[in-house]
Scaffold this motif. Structure first.
Motif, PDB file in Angstrom:
ATOM      1  N   LYS A 122       2.938   2.109   2.343  1.00  0.00           N
ATOM      2  CA  LYS A 122       3.408   2.775   3.428  1.00  0.00           C
ATOM      3  C   LYS A 122       4.573   2.152   4.110  1.00  0.00           C
ATOM      4  O   LYS A 122       5.063   0.840   3.800  1.00  0.00           O
ATOM      5  CB  LYS A 122       2.329   2.019   4.778  1.00  0.00           C
ATOM      6  CG  LYS A 122       2.398   2.758   5.986  1.00  0.00           C
ATOM      7  CD  LYS A 122       1.599   2.328   6.755  1.00  0.00           C
ATOM      8  CE  LYS A 122       1.451   3.038   8.293  1.00  0.00           C
ATOM      9  NZ  LYS A 122       0.424   2.594   9.405  1.00  0.00           N
ATOM     10  N   ASN A 145       0.816  -1.009   0.050  1.00  0.00           N
ATOM     11  CA  ASN A 145      -0.075   0.062  -0.076  1.00  0.00           C
ATOM     12  C   ASN A 145       0.953   1.361  -0.020  1.00  0.00           C
ATOM     13  O   ASN A 145       0.266   2.344  -0.168  1.00  0.00           O
ATOM     14  CB  ASN A 145      -0.991   0.050   1.297  1.00  0.00           C
ATOM     15  CG  ASN A 145      -1.855  -1.240   1.110  1.00  0.00           C
ATOM     16  OD1 ASN A 145      -2.683  -1.241   0.178  1.00  0.00           O
ATOM     17  ND2 ASN A 145      -2.154  -1.804   2.528  1.00  0.00           N
ATOM     18  N   THR A 153      -3.152  10.224   4.541  1.00  0.00           N
ATOM     19  CA  THR A 153      -4.160   9.705   4.812  1.00  0.00           C
ATOM     20  C   THR A 153      -4.895  10.359   6.242  1.00  0.00           C
ATOM     21  O   THR A 153      -4.355  11.081   6.900  1.00  0.00           O
ATOM     22  CB  THR A 153      -3.712   8.219   5.186  1.00  0.00           C
ATOM     23  OG1 THR A 153      -2.929   8.311   6.210  1.00  0.00           O
ATOM     24  CG2 THR A 153      -3.163   7.492   4.134  1.00  0.00           C
ATOM     25  N   LYS A 204      -2.630   1.903  -4.928  1.00  0.00           N
ATOM     26  CA  LYS A 204      -2.930   3.379  -4.463  1.00  0.00           C
ATOM     27  C   LYS A 204      -3.242   4.552  -5.644  1.00  0.00           C
ATOM     28  O   LYS A 204      -2.775   4.101  -6.584  1.00  0.00           O
ATOM     29  CB  LYS A 204      -2.139   4.077  -3.305  1.00  0.00           C
ATOM     30  CG  LYS A 204      -0.696   4.287  -3.740  1.00  0.00           C
ATOM     31  CD  LYS A 204       0.246   4.751  -2.642  1.00  0.00           C
ATOM     32  CE  LYS A 204       1.484   5.051  -3.302  1.00  0.00           C
ATOM     33  NZ  LYS A 204       1.413   6.417  -3.961  1.00  0.00           N
ATOM     34  N   MET A 239      -8.033   9.250   9.491  1.00  0.00           N
ATOM     35  CA  MET A 239      -8.951   8.281   9.909  1.00  0.00           C
ATOM     36  C   MET A 239     -10.380   8.647   9.698  1.00  0.00           C
ATOM     37  O   MET A 239     -10.774   9.652  10.195  1.00  0.00           O
ATOM     38  CB  MET A 239      -8.801   8.136  11.268  1.00  0.00           C
ATOM     39  CG  MET A 239      -7.250   7.631  11.767  1.00  0.00           C
ATOM     40  SD  MET A 239      -6.547   6.042  10.930  1.00  0.00           S
ATOM     41  CE  MET A 239      -7.641   4.643  11.718  1.00  0.00           C
ATOM     42  N   ASP A 279     -13.955   6.655  10.427  1.00  0.00           N
ATOM     43  CA  ASP A 279     -14.633   5.391  10.925  1.00  0.00           C
ATOM     44  C   ASP A 279     -13.715   4.365  11.363  1.00  0.00           C
ATOM     45  O   ASP A 279     -14.174   2.914  11.105  1.00  0.00           O
ATOM     46  CB  ASP A 279     -15.881   4.977  10.054  1.00  0.00           C
ATOM     47  CG  ASP A 279     -16.872   5.932   9.591  1.00  0.00           C
ATOM     48  OD1 ASP A 279     -17.202   6.638  10.629  1.00  0.00           O
ATOM     49  OD2 ASP A 279     -17.624   5.865   8.583  1.00  0.00           O
ATOM     50  N   GLY A 280     -12.679   4.737  11.840  1.00  0.00           N
ATOM     51  CA  GLY A 280     -11.429   3.646  12.694  1.00  0.00           C
ATOM     52  C   GLY A 280     -10.741   3.190  11.454  1.00  0.00           C
ATOM     53  O   GLY A 280      -9.843   2.351  11.715  1.00  0.00           O
ATOM     54  N   LYS A 281     -10.799   3.598  10.223  1.00  0.00           N
ATOM     55  CA  LYS A 281     -10.108   3.127   9.240  1.00  0.00           C
ATOM     56  C   LYS A 281      -9.189   4.348   8.424  1.00  0.00           C
ATOM     57  O   LYS A 281      -9.519   5.373   8.393  1.00  0.00           O
ATOM     58  CB  LYS A 281     -10.868   2.671   7.911  1.00  0.00           C
ATOM     59  CG  LYS A 281     -11.818   1.387   8.331  1.00  0.00           C
ATOM     60  CD  LYS A 281     -12.384   0.786   7.121  1.00  0.00           C
ATOM     61  CE  LYS A 281     -13.433  -0.524   7.680  1.00  0.00           C
ATOM     62  NZ  LYS A 281     -13.985  -1.135   6.426  1.00  0.00           N
ATOM     63  N   GLU A 282      -7.946   3.898   7.941  1.00  0.00           N
ATOM     64  CA  GLU A 282      -7.113   5.076   7.402  1.00  0.00           C
ATOM     65  C   GLU A 282      -7.454   4.856   5.963  1.00  0.00           C
ATOM     66  O   GLU A 282      -7.507   4.002   5.259  1.00  0.00           O
ATOM     67  CB  GLU A 282      -5.778   4.365   7.374  1.00  0.00           C
ATOM     68  CG  GLU A 282      -4.447   5.516   7.196  1.00  0.00           C
ATOM     69  CD  GLU A 282      -3.139   4.978   7.622  1.00  0.00           C
ATOM     70  OE1 GLU A 282      -2.623   5.582   8.451  1.00  0.00           O
ATOM     71  OE2 GLU A 282      -2.909   3.958   7.131  1.00  0.00           O
ATOM     72  N   VAL A 283      -7.728   6.009   5.524  1.00  0.00           N
ATOM     73  CA  VAL A 283      -8.201   6.272   4.031  1.00  0.00           C
ATOM     74  C   VAL A 283      -7.316   7.416   3.487  1.00  0.00           C
ATOM     75  O   VAL A 283      -7.020   8.467   3.985  1.00  0.00           O
ATOM     76  CB  VAL A 283      -9.574   6.658   3.894  1.00  0.00           C
ATOM     77  CG1 VAL A 283     -10.645   5.491   4.391  1.00  0.00           C
ATOM     78  CG2 VAL A 283      -9.914   7.892   4.642  1.00  0.00           C
TER      79      VAL A 283
END
Length: 460
Positions: free
Chosen positions: A53, A51, A68, A390, A70, A72-76
């Motif tokens: 990272k 990804n 990126t 990505k 956060m 809803d608890g997700k890294e976008v």
């Protein structure tokens, strides 16, 4: 030695002879590693996961590359941001533009010392840099004018390594001494690169002019003044070059040349060797040399594409690049994509606003429109042709070459100008490494070759 012998020596040293080719084929054969093994053993190729990272290799207070957020608890992915010592680069640029002063010196102070300078601190820092805008006696004659290189990055590196010989405390790695050395190099870089360029052209038969930097001028102004025979430049030209220097000054601890700075510093070596190693990294076309590749790619595109306004023609050329039919046949669209940014590169976003203004004033509207079209079409073409992990977007190198071209800066100095800015970041990271870490950096490599019994010569 006769000319014939000279010719023979050059052939031996610089030609790829049949024997060298034979050995090279053997070298390639016995160095190849099955790419599937990298996945099997979970090797982070490029020290990044699929990804993009990066593997955590250190801690830094100097700068942060953010791509990126956060949700809803997700890294976008999100629009990219770059922070110098916690300050958003967009706010830094806006601040010195609104205050109508040059930003290089102010931003260098911030990266080196951790806080924005007040007027007194900035004035004193500028004076300190000014007094260091000098080279050792006869350095230009004895070093820069001797065997000038056609590659300015190599010329710069040689000059940096030669400065070691003039420093009686070259190997002292105490913080005060390293700071002294770093501030010297920050002040000397513009002279080293411009004088190296003039020395090379002089060997080609052009006139030689070596201008001393002016204490009244900013770093950007001095670069333009020393570079041009008539010493003249416009305020817009100087401000855009100054902005370019600020945008290139640092980019987190993990970019290739800065990581090199950390790695080499961790060995305990001297400042000059460290900076030369960082220069070697930055020279690469996948790093600092990318803007030259962009410029050369666009130059070919303008010849191949007959109608620059035709989306289909431009798209066909971009597809041809990915299919290894055009330019250097590497299958790359230079200036597109970044190791971290997937939505946007903030440096490119800032640059672009002023590139358009400069393009209009310089009569480059048509070229700028072509760049915009490539920026728009390339992500679409790449997503159709490549497996994507990505997003892809224009990076700062995509526009910087166009800017330097409009400023009349020769291609040979594109990457050195990047270096003249990044030396500030390298300096800050070297000081941070020396202060905080007393352990040599040594990652692991998994050996794949099976153990074998030695075979005596007569049995082979």
């Amino acid at each position: 030695m006769t000319n014939g012998n000279n010719s023979n020596v050059e052939k031996i040293l610089f030609d790829i002879t049949p024997k060298i080719q034979e050995l090279a084929d053997l070298c390639e054969k016995n160095n190849e590693i099955d790419k599937e093994l990298f996945t099997k053993y979970e090797v982070k190729r490029g020290l990044r996961d699929l990804n993009g990272k990066g593997v955590l290799a250190g801690l830094t207070n100097i700068s942060d590359v953010c791509a990126t957020k956060m949700v809803d608890g997700k890294e976008v992915p999100c629009a990219g941001n770059l922070y110098y010592r916690g300050y958003n680069i967009k706010d830094i640029v806006k601040g010195f533009l609104e205050a109508n002063h040059y930003g290089f010196e102010e931003t260098a102070y911030l990266l080196l010392f951790g806080d924005l300078p007040n007027p007194k601190e900035l004035s004193e820092f500028h004076e300190t840099l000014v007094e260091r805008r000098t080279l050792p006696p006869n350095f230009v004659r004895d070093v820069i004018m001797k065997a000038p290189s056609s590659d300015m990055m190599n010329s710069l590196s040689r000059s940096i390594l030669n400065l070691y010989s003039y420093d009686s405390k070259a190997d002292d790695t105490s913080i005060p001494n390293v700071l002294r050395q770093c501030m010297n190099l920050i002040s000397q870089f513009p002279m080293l690169m411009v004088y190296g360029y003039h020395a090379y052209n002089y060997r080609l038969g052009e006139d030689l002019y070596i201008y001393a930097p002016s204490p009244e001028l900013s770093t950007a102004e001095n670069i333009l003044m020393m570079l041009r025979e008539d010493r003249k430049y416009t305020e817009l030209e100087a401000k855009i070059l100054d902005m370019a220097l600020v945008l290139h000054m640092d980019h987190g601890g993990g970019n290739n040349s800065t990581f090199t700075t950390h790695v080499v510093t961790s060995s305990g070596t001297d400042t000059y060797s460290t900076m030369a190693a960082a220069m070697a990294s930055l020279k690469g076309p996948k790093h600092g040399g990318a803007n030259i590749k962009v410029t050369q790619m666009i130059t070919e595109m303008k010849e191949v594409v007959k109608d620059w306004e035709d989306d289909d023609e431009v798209r066909n050329y971009l597809e041809g690049l990915l299919d290894k039919k055009y330019f250097d046949k590497k299958g790359l669209i230079y200036g597109m994509g970044h190791a971290i940014y997937s939505v946007s590169d903030p440096r490119a976003d800032i640059f672009k606003k002023f590139v358009k203004q400069l393009a209009h004033e310089k009569g480059y509207d048509k070229e700028y429109a072509l760049y915009e079209k490539v920026e728009h079409l390339a992500p679409e073409v790449i997503s159709q042709k490549r497996k994507m992990y990505k997003g892809v977007n224009a990076n700062v190198d995509f526009y910087s070459g166009l800017v330097y071209g409009m400023l009349g800066i020769p291609q040979k100095l594109y990457t050195p100008i990047f270096a003249a800015a990044r030396v500030v970041g390298w300096s800050a990271h070297r000081l941070e490494e020396l202060k905080n870490v007393d352990k040599i950096i040594r990652p692991a490599y998994k050996p794949l070759a099976p153990y074998r019994e030695y075979i005596k010569m007569e049995d082979r």
